[in-house]
Design a protein around this motif. Structure first.
Motif, PDB file in Angstrom:
ATOM      1  N   ASN A  48      -1.784   9.907 -10.522  1.00 53.03           N
ATOM      2  CA  ASN A  48      -0.625   9.547  -9.716  1.00 53.03           C
ATOM      3  C   ASN A  48      -0.633   8.046  -9.465  1.00 53.03           C
ATOM      4  OD1 ASN A  48       0.987  12.047  -8.870  1.00 53.03           O
ATOM      5  ND2 ASN A  48      -1.130  12.706  -8.591  1.00 53.03           N
ATOM      6  N   ARG A  49       0.359   7.368 -10.044  1.00 52.69           N
ATOM      7  CA  ARG A  49       0.325   5.901 -10.099  1.00 52.69           C
ATOM      8  C   ARG A  49       0.883   5.196  -8.868  1.00 52.69           C
ATOM      9  NH1 ARG A  49       3.499   5.304 -15.608  1.00 52.69           N
ATOM     10  NH2 ARG A  49       4.653   6.987 -14.599  1.00 52.69           N
ATOM     11  N   GLN A  50       1.491   5.935  -7.957  1.00 51.44           N
ATOM     12  CA  GLN A  50       2.050   5.343  -6.717  1.00 51.44           C
ATOM     13  C   GLN A  50       3.076   4.243  -7.029  1.00 51.44           C
ATOM     14  OE1 GLN A  50       0.134   8.070  -4.901  1.00 51.44           O
ATOM     15  NE2 GLN A  50       0.830   6.634  -3.378  1.00 51.44           N
ATOM     16  N   ILE A  51       3.931   4.502  -8.007  1.00 58.11           N
ATOM     17  CA  ILE A  51       4.992   3.540  -8.341  1.00 58.11           C
ATOM     18  C   ILE A  51       6.156   3.749  -7.371  1.00 58.11           C
ATOM     19  CG2 ILE A  51       6.726   2.942 -10.092  1.00 58.11           C
ATOM     20  CD1 ILE A  51       4.622   3.861 -12.194  1.00 58.11           C
ATOM     21  N   VAL A  52       6.649   2.661  -6.785  1.00 55.85           N
ATOM     22  CA  VAL A  52       7.767   2.734  -5.843  1.00 55.85           C
ATOM     23  C   VAL A  52       8.910   1.874  -6.368  1.00 55.85           C
ATOM     24  CG1 VAL A  52       8.526   2.326  -3.471  1.00 55.85           C
ATOM     25  CG2 VAL A  52       6.179   3.074  -3.907  1.00 55.85           C
ATOM     26  N   LEU A  53      10.081   2.470  -6.502  1.00 58.93           N
ATOM     27  CA  LEU A  53      11.242   1.772  -7.042  1.00 58.93           C
ATOM     28  C   LEU A  53      12.468   2.057  -6.184  1.00 58.93           C
ATOM     29  CD1 LEU A  53      10.839   2.849 -10.793  1.00 58.93           C
ATOM     30  CD2 LEU A  53      10.221   0.620  -9.838  1.00 58.93           C
ATOM     31  N   THR A  54      13.460   1.190  -6.290  1.00 61.85           N
ATOM     32  CA  THR A  54      14.766   1.442  -5.683  1.00 61.85           C
ATOM     33  C   THR A  54      15.816   1.368  -6.777  1.00 61.85           C
ATOM     34  OG1 THR A  54      14.085   0.480  -3.571  1.00 61.85           O
ATOM     35  CG2 THR A  54      16.454   0.634  -3.983  1.00 61.85           C
ATOM     36  N   ALA A  55      16.666   2.394  -6.845  1.00 62.38           N
ATOM     37  CA  ALA A  55      17.767   2.401  -7.822  1.00 62.38           C
ATOM     38  C   ALA A  55      19.017   1.833  -7.171  1.00 62.38           C
ATOM     39  CB  ALA A  55      18.030   3.822  -8.302  1.00 62.38           C
ATOM     40  N   ILE A  56      19.581   0.834  -7.808  1.00 58.67           N
ATOM     41  CA  ILE A  56      20.835   0.253  -7.304  1.00 58.67           C
ATOM     42  C   ILE A  56      21.821   0.095  -8.462  1.00 58.67           C
ATOM     43  CG2 ILE A  56      19.846  -0.983  -5.332  1.00 58.67           C
ATOM     44  CD1 ILE A  56      19.758  -3.490  -7.071  1.00 58.67           C
ATOM     45  N   LYS A  57      23.090  -0.002  -8.106  1.00 60.66           N
ATOM     46  CA  LYS A  57      24.118  -0.232  -9.124  1.00 60.66           C
ATOM     47  C   LYS A  57      24.327  -1.734  -9.272  1.00 60.66           C
ATOM     48  CE  LYS A  57      26.216   3.890 -10.181  1.00 60.66           C
ATOM     49  NZ  LYS A  57      25.557   4.520 -11.320  1.00 60.66           N
ATOM     50  N   GLN A  58      24.344  -2.147 -10.535  1.00 58.90           N
ATOM     51  CA  GLN A  58      24.601  -3.556 -10.798  1.00 58.90           C
ATOM     52  C   GLN A  58      25.545  -3.624 -11.993  1.00 58.90           C
ATOM     53  OE1 GLN A  58      21.109  -6.206 -11.516  1.00 58.90           O
ATOM     54  NE2 GLN A  58      21.089  -6.336  -9.292  1.00 58.90           N
ATOM     55  N   GLY A  59      26.756  -4.094 -11.731  1.00 58.79           N
ATOM     56  CA  GLY A  59      27.743  -4.150 -12.791  1.00 58.79           C
ATOM     57  C   GLY A  59      28.012  -2.788 -13.404  1.00 58.79           C
ATOM     58  N   GLY A  60      28.057  -1.755 -12.540  1.00 62.97           N
ATOM     59  CA  GLY A  60      28.352  -0.400 -13.015  1.00 62.97           C
ATOM     60  C   GLY A  60      27.173   0.311 -13.638  1.00 62.97           C
ATOM     61  N   LYS A  61      26.049  -0.380 -13.770  1.00 65.73           N
ATOM     62  CA  LYS A  61      24.866   0.247 -14.357  1.00 65.73           C
ATOM     63  C   LYS A  61      23.783   0.430 -13.300  1.00 65.73           C
ATOM     64  CE  LYS A  61      22.881  -1.159 -18.099  1.00 65.73           C
ATOM     65  NZ  LYS A  61      22.386  -2.081 -19.163  1.00 65.73           N
ATOM     66  N   THR A  62      22.983   1.466 -13.464  1.00 61.91           N
ATOM     67  CA  THR A  62      21.865   1.665 -12.545  1.00 61.91           C
ATOM     68  C   THR A  62      20.676   0.837 -13.004  1.00 61.91           C
ATOM     69  OG1 THR A  62      22.531   3.908 -11.952  1.00 61.91           O
ATOM     70  CG2 THR A  62      20.219   3.352 -11.640  1.00 61.91           C
ATOM     71  N   VAL A  63      20.154   0.040 -12.087  1.00 63.40           N
ATOM     72  CA  VAL A  63      18.939  -0.705 -12.395  1.00 63.40           C
ATOM     73  C   VAL A  63      17.870  -0.340 -11.358  1.00 63.40           C
ATOM     74  CG1 VAL A  63      20.101  -2.652 -13.514  1.00 63.40           C
ATOM     75  CG2 VAL A  63      19.679  -2.725 -11.063  1.00 63.40           C
ATOM     76  N   TYR A  64      16.618  -0.445 -11.773  1.00 62.65           N
ATOM     77  CA  TYR A  64      15.495  -0.088 -10.898  1.00 62.65           C
ATOM     78  C   TYR A  64      14.748  -1.367 -10.546  1.00 62.65           C
ATOM     79  CZ  TYR A  64      16.542   4.641 -12.319  1.00 62.65           C
ATOM     80  OH  TYR A  64      17.186   5.825 -12.539  1.00 62.65           O
ATOM     81  N   VAL A  65      14.637  -1.597  -9.247  1.00 60.49           N
ATOM     82  CA  VAL A  65      13.882  -2.748  -8.801  1.00 60.49           C
ATOM     83  C   VAL A  65      12.605  -2.284  -8.112  1.00 60.49           C
ATOM     84  CG1 VAL A  65      15.916  -4.234  -8.579  1.00 60.49           C
ATOM     85  CG2 VAL A  65      15.153  -2.904  -6.621  1.00 60.49           C
ATOM     86  N   ASN A  66      11.587  -3.106  -8.177  1.00 64.27           N
ATOM     87  CA  ASN A  66      10.298  -2.755  -7.596  1.00 64.27           C
ATOM     88  C   ASN A  66      10.359  -2.706  -6.080  1.00 64.27           C
ATOM     89  OD1 ASN A  66       8.586  -2.348  -9.835  1.00 64.27           O
ATOM     90  ND2 ASN A  66       8.540  -4.548 -10.178  1.00 64.27           N
ATOM     91  N   GLY A  67       9.691  -1.726  -5.508  1.00 64.50           N
ATOM     92  CA  GLY A  67       9.561  -1.625  -4.067  1.00 64.50           C
ATOM     93  C   GLY A  67      10.779  -0.987  -3.407  1.00 64.50           C
ATOM     94  N   LEU A  68      10.813  -1.047  -2.081  1.00 62.13           N
ATOM     95  CA  LEU A  68      11.919  -0.483  -1.319  1.00 62.13           C
ATOM     96  C   LEU A  68      12.839  -1.600  -0.878  1.00 62.13           C
ATOM     97  CD1 LEU A  68      10.105   2.113   0.977  1.00 62.13           C
ATOM     98  CD2 LEU A  68      11.428   2.554  -1.102  1.00 62.13           C
ATOM     99  N   VAL A  69      14.102  -1.510  -1.251  1.00 60.82           N
ATOM    100  CA  VAL A  69      15.080  -2.502  -0.775  1.00 60.82           C
ATOM    101  C   VAL A  69      16.208  -1.824  -0.016  1.00 60.82           C
ATOM    102  CG1 VAL A  69      15.044  -4.675  -2.020  1.00 60.82           C
ATOM    103  CG2 VAL A  69      15.666  -2.650  -3.255  1.00 60.82           C
TER     104      VAL A  69
END
Ligand SMILES: [Zn+2]
Length: 146
Positions: free
Chosen positions: A125-146
């Protein structure tokens, strides 16, 4: 079929989209161990949140996964990930609580301020934390919690 104290197999397989499209989303025998593992891990998630969890998407067969726009390698297709809601708080608050409580996971994603994706591994279990947000109509994943 009851998997653990608080989770049934039905909660992992039910899908309004699968119903509508008449897709058989039952878990194949070879993935049952994964679903069992996920249910066991979710008991720890539930305990950390202190409230019932609603699984909005659990196991997805390949066809269902394609229909909902999931990536082909999605842990949902292996029975190792779920999307959840919980009236503990916002998706971000839920993620933060799971991190603070030391819950083990492979990948935790705060998705669009709407739900939480949590995936597990039986080995690492790698403990990866990401936040999915929309950018220009596309979903992008950024590191950590935003
Ligand atoms: Zn997900």
């Amino acid at each position: 079929m009851q998997l653990t104290e608080h989770f049934t197999l039905d909660e992992f397989t039910r899908s309004p989209i699968a119903n509508r499209l008449k897709i058989d989303n039952s878990v194949p025998d070879e993935l049952m161990a994964n679903v069992q593992l996920t249910a066991a891990k979710l008991e720890l998630v539930r305990a950390a949140l202190g409230k019932p969890i609603i699984i909005t998407s659990g196991y997805r067969c390949a066809e269902l996964n394609k229909r909902v726009g999931g990536v082909s390698t999605s842990a949902h297709t292996k029975g190792l990930a779920v999307d959840i809601r919980c009236d503990y708080g916002t998706p971000k608050q839920i993620c933060q609580r799971l991190i603070d409580a030391g819950v083990q996971f492979d990948k935790l994603i705060q998705e669009h301020n709407q739900w939480v994706h949590i995936g597990f591994s039986s080995s690492n279990n790698r403990q990866i934390v990401l936040t999915a947000i929309k950018q220009g109509g596309k979903t992008v994943y950024v590191n950590g919690l935003v």
